[in-house]
Design a protein around this motif. Structure first.
Motif, PDB file in Angstrom:
ATOM      1  N   ILE A   1      -2.900  -0.514 -11.761  1.00 41.40           N
ATOM      2  CA  ILE A   1      -2.176   0.470 -11.290  1.00 41.40           C
ATOM      3  C   ILE A   1      -1.877   1.607 -12.374  1.00 41.40           C
TER       4      ILE A   1
ATOM      5  N   LEU B   1       7.698  -3.396  -5.737  1.00 37.33           N
ATOM      6  CA  LEU B   1       6.257  -4.036  -5.693  1.00 37.33           C
ATOM      7  C   LEU B   1       6.391  -5.468  -6.136  1.00 37.33           C
TER       8      LEU B   1
ATOM      9  N   VAL C   1       4.640  10.178  -7.531  1.00 32.81           N
ATOM     10  CA  VAL C   1       5.453  10.316  -8.768  1.00 32.81           C
ATOM     11  C   VAL C   1       4.607  10.471  -9.876  1.00 32.81           C
ATOM     12  N   THR C   2       3.566   9.659 -10.296  1.00 33.72           N
ATOM     13  CA  THR C   2       2.746   9.903 -11.559  1.00 33.72           C
ATOM     14  C   THR C   2       2.263  11.232 -11.604  1.00 33.72           C
TER      15      THR C   2
ATOM     16  N   LEU D   1      -8.927   1.283  -6.554  1.00 31.84           N
ATOM     17  CA  LEU D   1      -7.697   0.686  -6.986  1.00 31.84           C
ATOM     18  C   LEU D   1      -7.179  -0.219  -5.986  1.00 31.84           C
TER      19      LEU D   1
ATOM     20  N   ILE E   1      10.289   1.829  -7.971  1.00 29.48           N
ATOM     21  CA  ILE E   1       9.116   1.511  -7.111  1.00 29.48           C
ATOM     22  C   ILE E   1       8.451  -0.076  -7.488  1.00 29.48           C
TER      23      ILE E   1
ATOM     24  N   LEU F   1       0.739  -1.210  -0.111  1.00 26.22           N
ATOM     25  CA  LEU F   1      -0.025  -0.181   0.051  1.00 26.22           C
ATOM     26  C   LEU F   1       0.696   1.365  -0.019  1.00 26.22           C
ATOM     27  N   GLU F   2       2.160   1.349   0.861  1.00 24.53           N
ATOM     28  CA  GLU F   2       2.702   2.359   0.865  1.00 24.53           C
ATOM     29  C   GLU F   2       3.510   2.692  -0.631  1.00 24.53           C
ATOM     30  N   LEU F   3       3.596   1.664  -1.215  1.00 24.59           N
ATOM     31  CA  LEU F   3       4.435   1.895  -2.411  1.00 24.59           C
ATOM     32  C   LEU F   3       3.419   2.378  -3.485  1.00 24.59           C
ATOM     33  N   LEU F   4       2.142   1.889  -3.394  1.00 26.12           N
ATOM     34  CA  LEU F   4       1.078   2.228  -4.353  1.00 26.12           C
ATOM     35  C   LEU F   4       0.813   3.858  -4.120  1.00 26.12           C
ATOM     36  N   VAL F   5       0.841   4.464  -2.728  1.00 29.34           N
ATOM     37  CA  VAL F   5       0.813   5.726  -2.731  1.00 29.34           C
ATOM     38  C   VAL F   5       1.803   6.559  -3.264  1.00 29.34           C
ATOM     39  N   LYS F   6       3.179   6.069  -2.965  1.00 29.87           N
ATOM     40  CA  LYS F   6       4.505   6.650  -3.513  1.00 29.87           C
ATOM     41  C   LYS F   6       4.488   6.686  -4.833  1.00 29.87           C
ATOM     42  N   ARG F   7       4.104   5.696  -5.780  1.00 26.86           N
ATOM     43  CA  ARG F   7       3.964   5.469  -6.960  1.00 26.86           C
ATOM     44  C   ARG F   7       2.882   6.668  -7.399  1.00 26.86           C
ATOM     45  N   ARG F   8       2.012   6.979  -6.765  1.00 30.83           N
ATOM     46  CA  ARG F   8       0.855   7.913  -7.321  1.00 30.83           C
ATOM     47  C   ARG F   8       1.371   9.205  -7.336  1.00 30.83           C
TER      48      ARG F   8
ATOM     49  N   ILE G   1      -5.591   7.503  -1.474  1.00 29.48           N
ATOM     50  CA  ILE G   1      -5.478   6.945  -3.087  1.00 29.48           C
ATOM     51  C   ILE G   1      -6.729   6.241  -3.069  1.00 29.48           C
TER      52      ILE G   1
ATOM     53  N   ARG H   1       3.334  13.737 -10.606  1.00 29.51           N
ATOM     54  CA  ARG H   1       4.473  14.775 -11.063  1.00 29.51           C
ATOM     55  C   ARG H   1       4.483  14.550 -12.611  1.00 29.51           C
TER      56      ARG H   1
ATOM     57  N   ILE I   1       9.746   5.606 -10.556  1.00 29.17           N
ATOM     58  CA  ILE I   1       8.736   4.612 -10.924  1.00 29.17           C
ATOM     59  C   ILE I   1       9.206   3.306 -11.352  1.00 29.17           C
TER      60      ILE I   1
END
Lengths: 375, 375
Positions: A81, B22, A32-33, B73, B18, A23-30, B69, A35, B15
Motif C-alpha cells: 500500500i 484496515l 489522503v496520501t 495494487l 484508516i 477497497l473503500e479504505l484503500l481508496v480513502k487512504r489514497r 485506484i 494530499r 492515515i
C-alpha cells in the motif's frame, strides 16, 4: 450438504462485504496520501520518509501480534500500500532545489533512460531541452546558455559525443549516465574545464520515478557546483551512492557484465539443447521458474544494449575466461565422482559468504513466496 | 511552516485511523476464512478454489477501476490476503480420501521433506509411522501391514533402501520422493510386485502445505490402486503433473542440476575474484541484488544435498561440457570484438524464446517491483 452450502454461502457473503470495505479504505487512504504529496511538494519535503515508514510498520505489526494475525501478512500488505502511496505522491511533483537554473539539456533525452530524467526535471519545474540525433547540428546553440548538460546516449557513442562538447559555458555542469564510468569521466574532464560528474542510475527505463532507487555518483571536478543536483536526486527520493570510477567499473564487470553474459549463454545453451520450455515450466518449482524468467527476460530486450555493455570493457574477457576455468575446475570433481572435493569447495564459498548467505536465503524466500501467489 | 506541519499532522492522523480500520478488517476476514476452512474440511472440499479466487479478483479490480485506484495494487494486496487465508484454512485439517488405510509408513519421515508428508498425512487423520535410520532393524515388522510406503531418504541411499523392501505386502503402494525418477522407479518395480509410483515434490522443506505446489507423478504400476493418493494430494491443494520418468530426469538435468551447478561455480568465482560483497550490494539494482541473493542462498544450505543432486546423473557432465563450449563460443565474439556475431546469436535465442520472453519480462518485473518494497 444443503446446510453446508448455505453456511459456506454465508461466509462468502461476509468475505465479500469485508473486501468491499477494504477497497473503500484503500481508496480513502489514497486520497489522503495524495494530499500529503501536495503538501510535501509545496515545501520540498522528500516523499520517502524512512523513519515514518518504519514507525508505521512497527506499530501495525505490534498490533497484529496482539490480534493473533500473522505480522508478516500485515507487513507485506502495508508495504504494498505504501509503494502505491509513494507513487501517488510522486504524481504531485517536487520542490525545485535550484530555481536559478536557466536550462537543463539532456542529450539523448528522447531515449528510454534519458526520458526518465527529462520527465523528472520537467515535473520539478526546470526548463529542459532535449537534443536528439537529428538536432545535433544545433547542439552548440542549444547548450550555449545551459547550466547542466547530461549525456544520455547509447554507450557506444558516448565517447564520440562527449569529445564534441568543448564549447560548453565554463560554469555548466557536465554529467553522463553511462553504465561504465572511468572512460566517460576522463573524456568529460578532458573536454570541459568546469564542473564534471559521472552518474550511473541503477535502474532500468521501467521506473516512474527515483523513489528508493540507487544512483551511483562518481566525482569528477568542483563538487560544490553540482551539490544542488545531488540534493535534487534526494528530493526525488533517490539513494545517492558515491564511489570511485575504477571501483565502480570493477564491480559492474563482476555483476552486470558477467551476469548478462552468462545469462545470454544459458539461453543459447537451452536453445541448442532443444529444451521444451513449456514442459520445463510445468515441472518448475517457484525458484526454477524465477530463474528461467530471469533468463527469458533478457531476450525480450534490446540486443544492442547488452552487446554495448558486454563489449565496453575488454578486461571482462580475461575475467570471464577465469570463470570458465573455475567452472571446469568444479566439473572435474563431478567427472571424477569426487563428491568430497565438490563439498570442500562448496564449504569454502559458504565460509566466504558468511552470514550473508543466510540473509540471502531469507530475502529470496520471501520473494519466492510472492511468486507463488501469482500462479 | 507551522500551518504545513499541522496539516501534515492531520493527514497522518487520518492515515493512522484508516490503517487501524484496515487491520481490524484483516482480522475479521481471517476469522471468516477460518470458518470456511472448518466447513470445507468437514466435507472434504479442496481449499484452493481457483474460479472463486479469479472471480473475486476480477470483481475487485473492476471496482478498483471505477474508483480510480490502481487495479494492480488491489490485485497484489488481495492475492497476499488470500495466501494467508489458504494458510488459515490449511490449519483446519483436510478430508481423508481413503479412510480404509490402516497404515502409512514414511521411511526417513523425520527428514526435512519427509516430515512435510508426515505432517499432512497426520493432520488428515491417516495413521502414520516413521522409520528412521536407527529403527531400520524393525522396518520389516513395521511395514508388514502397511498400505502405503513412501521412501523419503537422502538421494544417495535411496537405491540401497528400496532394494531391501522385498517384503512389502502385495497390495501396498510403494512410492519415493527422490529428485531423480528413472533409477528409483526401476528399483521399486524390481523389488515390489504391487502398485508403484515415483513422486517428485517441486518444493523445498520450507513449505507448510501443498497448496498451489506442483508434485510430479511418474507412473510405475497399477495406477488404479494409487488413485486415492493422487486425489489426496489434490485435496491438499497440490497440482499433480504426470510425466515419463526419463523425460522428467532430462528436464531436471537441464534446469535443476545445471542451475545449481553453475550457481555454485559463480559463488566460487566471486570468492576467487575477492569480490567485496557489501559494495556489490550497495551498487546493485534490484535485479542484480536478486541475482546475488539467488547465488548466496545456495551456500546457506546443505552441500551434501546439492552434491547428491548434481552427482546423481552422469549424463549431466556431458551436458555441462556442452555449456562450457557454448560459453566459449560466445566469448570468442567478445574477444574478437565481433558485436554483430554476438547480436546474431542473441537474436536466434530471442526467436527461439518467442512470446515467452516478453511474458518472462513482465512476470519478473512484478517480482522486482516487490523486491524494491523491502529496501
Amino acid at each position: 450438504m444443503k446446510d453446508f452450502e448455505q453456511r459456506l454461502g454465508q461466509c462468502r457473503d461476509q468475505i465479500d462485504q469485508i473486501d468491499k470495505q477494504l477497497l473503500e479504505l484503500l481508496v480513502k487512504r489514497r486520497q489522503v496520501t495524495k494530499r500529503v504529496g501536495e503538501l510535501k511538494s509545496q515545501v520540498g519535503m522528500p516523499i520517502f520518509a524512512p523513519e515514518r515508514e518504519q514507525q508505521l510498520l512497527d506499530s501495525l505489526k505490534q498490533r497484529a501480534d496482539a490480534k493473533a494475525i500473522n505480522p508478516q501478512l500485515v507487513e507485506d500488505v502495508f508495504r504494498r500500500i505504501m509503494r502505491d502511496s509513494y507513487k501517488s505522491q510522486d504524481e504531485q511533483g517536487y520542490r525545485c532545489v535550484n530555481p536559478d537554473i536557466n536550462k537543463v539539456v539532456v542529450i539523448g533525452g528522447g531515449g528510454q533512460l534519458g526520458s526518465v530524467f527529462v520527465d523528472l526535471f520537467t515535473r520539478t519545474g526546470y526548463p529542459v531541452h532535449i537534443i536528439e540525433k537529428h538536432q545535433w547540428q544545433q547542439a552548440k546553440a542549444i547548450v550555449m546558455d545551459a547550466d547542466l548538460v547530461i549525456v544520455a546516449v547509447p554507450i557506444n557513442i558516448t565517447d564520440e559525443i562527449i569529445k564534441q562538447l568543448s564549447y560548453l559555458p565554463e560554469q555548466c555542469v557536465l554529467a553522463d549516465i553511462t553504465s561504465i564510468k572511468e572512460q566517460p569521466l576522463a573524456a568529460m574532464l578532458a573536454v570541459h574545464k568546469g564542473p564534471v560528474l559521472g552518474l550511473h542510475p541503477m535502474f532500468g527505463p521501467g521506473v516512474t520515478g527515483f523513489i528508493k532507487q540507487t544512483i551511483i555518483i562518481c566525482h569528477g571536478r568542483m563538487a560544490d557546483k553540482y551539490q544542488w543536483l545531488l540534493q535534487q536526486f534526494q528530493v526525488w527520493g533517490a539513494n545517492n551512492y558515491q564511489v570511485e570510477a575504477a571501483e565502480h567499473d570493477n564491480a559492474m564487470a563482476m555483476v552486470q557484465v558477467m551476469r548478462h553474459f552468462s545469462t545470454a549463454c544459458y539461453g543459447y545453451h537451452l536453445m541448442h539443447e532443444q529444451a521444451d520450455l513449456e514442459k520445463l515450466l510445468a515441472m518448475s518449482s517457484p525458484i526454477y521458474r524465477l530463474e528461467l524468467a530471469m533468463v527469458g527476460r533478457l531476450f525480450a530486450q534490446d540486443p544492442q544494449l547488452y552487446a554495448d555493455i558486454i563489449f565496453s570493457n575488454t578486461d571482462n574477457v580475461a575475467m570471464m575466461e577465469r570463470f570458465i576455468d573455475r567452472f571446469r575446475d568444479m566439473l572435474v570433481d563431478v567427472k571424477a565422482n569426487d563428491k568430497q572435493g565438490f563439498i570442500e569447495k562448496f564449504n569454502q564459498v559458504a565460509n566466504w559468504f558468511g552470514d550473508d548467505a543466510q540473509a540471502f536465503l531469507e530475502e529470496s524466500s520471501i520473494m519466492l513466496d510472492k511468486a507463488k501467489e501469482r500462479e
